[in-house]
Design an enzyme around this catalytic site. Structure first.
Site, PDB file in Angstrom:
ATOM      1  N   VAL A  70      58.786 -36.742  32.166  1.00  0.00           N
ATOM      2  CA  VAL A  70      59.736 -37.629  32.834  1.00  0.00           C
ATOM      3  C   VAL A  70      61.101 -37.439  32.191  1.00  0.00           C
ATOM      4  O   VAL A  70      61.291 -37.751  31.006  1.00  0.00           O
ATOM      5  CB  VAL A  70      59.283 -39.096  32.738  1.00  0.00           C
ATOM      6  CG1 VAL A  70      60.283 -40.014  33.435  1.00  0.00           C
ATOM      7  CG2 VAL A  70      57.903 -39.268  33.339  1.00  0.00           C
ATOM      8  N   ASP A  71      62.060 -36.940  32.972  1.00  0.00           N
ATOM      9  CA  ASP A  71      63.389 -36.611  32.438  1.00  0.00           C
ATOM     10  C   ASP A  71      64.453 -37.164  33.374  1.00  0.00           C
ATOM     11  O   ASP A  71      64.760 -36.574  34.418  1.00  0.00           O
ATOM     12  CB  ASP A  71      63.540 -35.094  32.298  1.00  0.00           C
ATOM     13  CG  ASP A  71      64.833 -34.700  31.603  1.00  0.00           C
ATOM     14  OD1 ASP A  71      65.575 -35.610  31.193  1.00  0.00           O
ATOM     15  OD2 ASP A  71      65.095 -33.495  31.466  1.00  0.00           O
ATOM     16  N   SER A  72      65.003 -38.320  33.002  1.00  0.00           N
ATOM     17  CA  SER A  72      66.035 -38.931  33.841  1.00  0.00           C
ATOM     18  C   SER A  72      67.362 -38.192  33.758  1.00  0.00           C
ATOM     19  O   SER A  72      68.289 -38.484  34.509  1.00  0.00           O
ATOM     20  CB  SER A  72      66.240 -40.393  33.418  1.00  0.00           C
ATOM     21  OG  SER A  72      66.665 -40.471  32.064  1.00  0.00           O
TER      22      SER A  72
END
Length: 459
Positions: A243-245
């Site tokens: 998960v990489d915003s």
């Protein structure tokens, strides 16, 4: 005239004295300033020791604005004593050096010589001796990998000659740096080049002070941060997604796409180049696919990258489309459109490429190779010592990583000056030497290993 006095521990003070002042009286003034007995004080000016206490400062050539280096010579009976004043040896009585006799079982007595592979005693600054100390201390070896990778690589290679070469080179660079510092102390403080070096010295001291404060008050800042991964399913195949915003789009590796059976849906018209920390080639795009997170099936598009270490990365396009929230307090990813919550994976559940060691990826192959190199190096060290299971360097039961803040500062006065100077001869400052001696309860061998392990890679 004004004379500036500096010490090896970076204490600096200025005295207003007469040029006709004798050296012994100058020592008395310094004793009043810093509390060191006059008989244990020695001066060095322009690299030349000042021995005769009866000579004046003017006769030595010291003038207004000059700087002299003060050294604390513990156990000294006065530097001005000439040879003729020493007690003469009785005729027929042999001169025996009792200082060379090693007392078995002495604690903190100093870095005693250990027998080498050929039976010769090893000096404490012998690269082979240092190598054995580091190989027998897993904690110091871990620090060495972190702070001085070139020396750690040479150590783990099992090549003694390579380790000696790197060791000697770094020791030479440290000694040159220390000599430059001494020259800086005695140079003209108004010279532009000297001013630049002084500014750099001040900056580095501020950096070191800042790091010491961080170690003391925020030690967690030196820990490893585990990246955010979740379990999901793509086309019936289990995938651990990152998960990489901070990523603009959701991406998937070519290997993962082939494993999930969606390469047939790739639109090669969307090929291009992905730019970020580095650049990678985009093969194409899967315009619509399903990601199962928990019981929810979410729609998303994937950009397929040719050479991508992680299987899948959930980017901002997918996170915003489904109004996802990253709840770090509960360690959860909350999907806003459905209310589903899924936990982030623990470190033990992460894929191998995500288990980082100080931001450096360690693959299973390289980890296995690293362990094998360490085992071979330790075995070779034991074979050279001629005693299986042992080595010339005896590991201490005390943890050398103990913080010096818990030690009594006055303990530094109990260490023999000879031991401190011997450790300093490897290019380490007096403060660092005393700090490590405090941390190791006076064990000079252990302090020496810690000093090398904690030495940063030199440029």
């Amino acid at each position: 005239m004004q004379v500036t006095v500096t010490t090896l521990s970076d204490q600096i003070f200025t005295l207003d004295v007469s040029e006709d002042l004798e050296l012994e009286n100058f020592k008395a003034l310094c004793e009043f300033e810093i509390g060191i007995p006059a008989k244990e004080i020695a001066f060095v000016w322009n690299g030349r020791p000042l021995h005769d206490d009866k000579r004046t400062l003017k006769s030595y050539g010291i003038s207004n604005g000059d700087m002299v280096l003060l050294q604390h010579m513990r156990g000294s009976q006065g530097q001005g004593q000439t040879t003729s004043q020493q007690p003469a040896a009785s005729p027929g009585v042999p001169q025996i050096d009792f200082g060379s006799i090693n007392i078995p079982g002495a604690q903190g007595g100093g870095a005693s010589a250990q027998p080498g592979p050929s039976g010769r005693p090893q000096a404490p600054d012998d690269p082979r001796f240092i190598r054995e100390l580091l190989l027998n201390s897993p904690h110091e070896l871990a620090l060495l990998k972190e702070r001085n990778p070139p020396l750690a690589e040479a150590l783990l290679s099992g090549n003694v000659e390579k380790f000696e070469e790197v060791f000697r080179q770094q020791q030479k660079e440290r000694m040159e740096k220390e000599r430059d510092r001494i020259r800086l102390i005695n140079a003209d403080p108004f010279d532009p080049g000297v001013q630049k070096q002084i500014a750099e010295e001040i900056r580095m001291k501020n950096v070191e002070s800042n790091m010491e404060s961080a170690i003391e008050y925020a030690p967690e800042s030196f820990g490893q941060v585990v990246m955010l991964y979740i379990d999901c399913t793509v086309n019936g195949h289990h995938v651990k997604a990152f998960v990489d915003s901070g990523a603009q789009m959701t991406i998937m590796s070519q290997a993962c796409a082939e494993r999930c059976g969606i390469m047939r849906l790739v639109d090669h018209r969307w090929a291009g180049v992905a730019k970020g920390v580095g650049t990678q080639r985009i093969i194409g795009r899967v315009h619509l696919g399903q990601i199962q997170i928990g019981k929810d099936f979410l729609q998303s598009s994937f950009s397929i990258l040719e050479d991508q270490p992680m299987d899948m990365l959930l980017g901002l396009d997918m996170l915003k489309r489904h109004q996802c929230s990253i709840d770090l307090k509960r360690n959860m990813l909350v999907i806003g459109t459905t209310g589903t919550e899924t936990r982030f994976l623990n470190e033990s559940e992460l894929p191998e490429h995500a288990r980082l060691n100080f931001n450096q990826p360690m693959s299973p192959k390289s980890q296995e190779q690293d362990d094998r190199m360490l085992a071979e190096a330790m075995k070779k060290s034991q074979d050279e010592a001629g005693k299986p299971g042992t080595s010339g360097a005896k590991p201490s039961n005390q943890n050398s990583s103990a913080s010096s803040s818990g030690q009594n500062p006055s303990a530094s006065n109990s260490y023999p000056e000879e031991i401190i100077q011997r450790l300093m001869s490897n290019g380490f400052s007096r403060d660092n030497v005393i700090r490590e001696l405090n941390a190791s309860n006076g064990n000079a061998d252990q302090a020496l290993a810690a000093l090398f392990a904690k030495s940063f890679q030199l440029p």
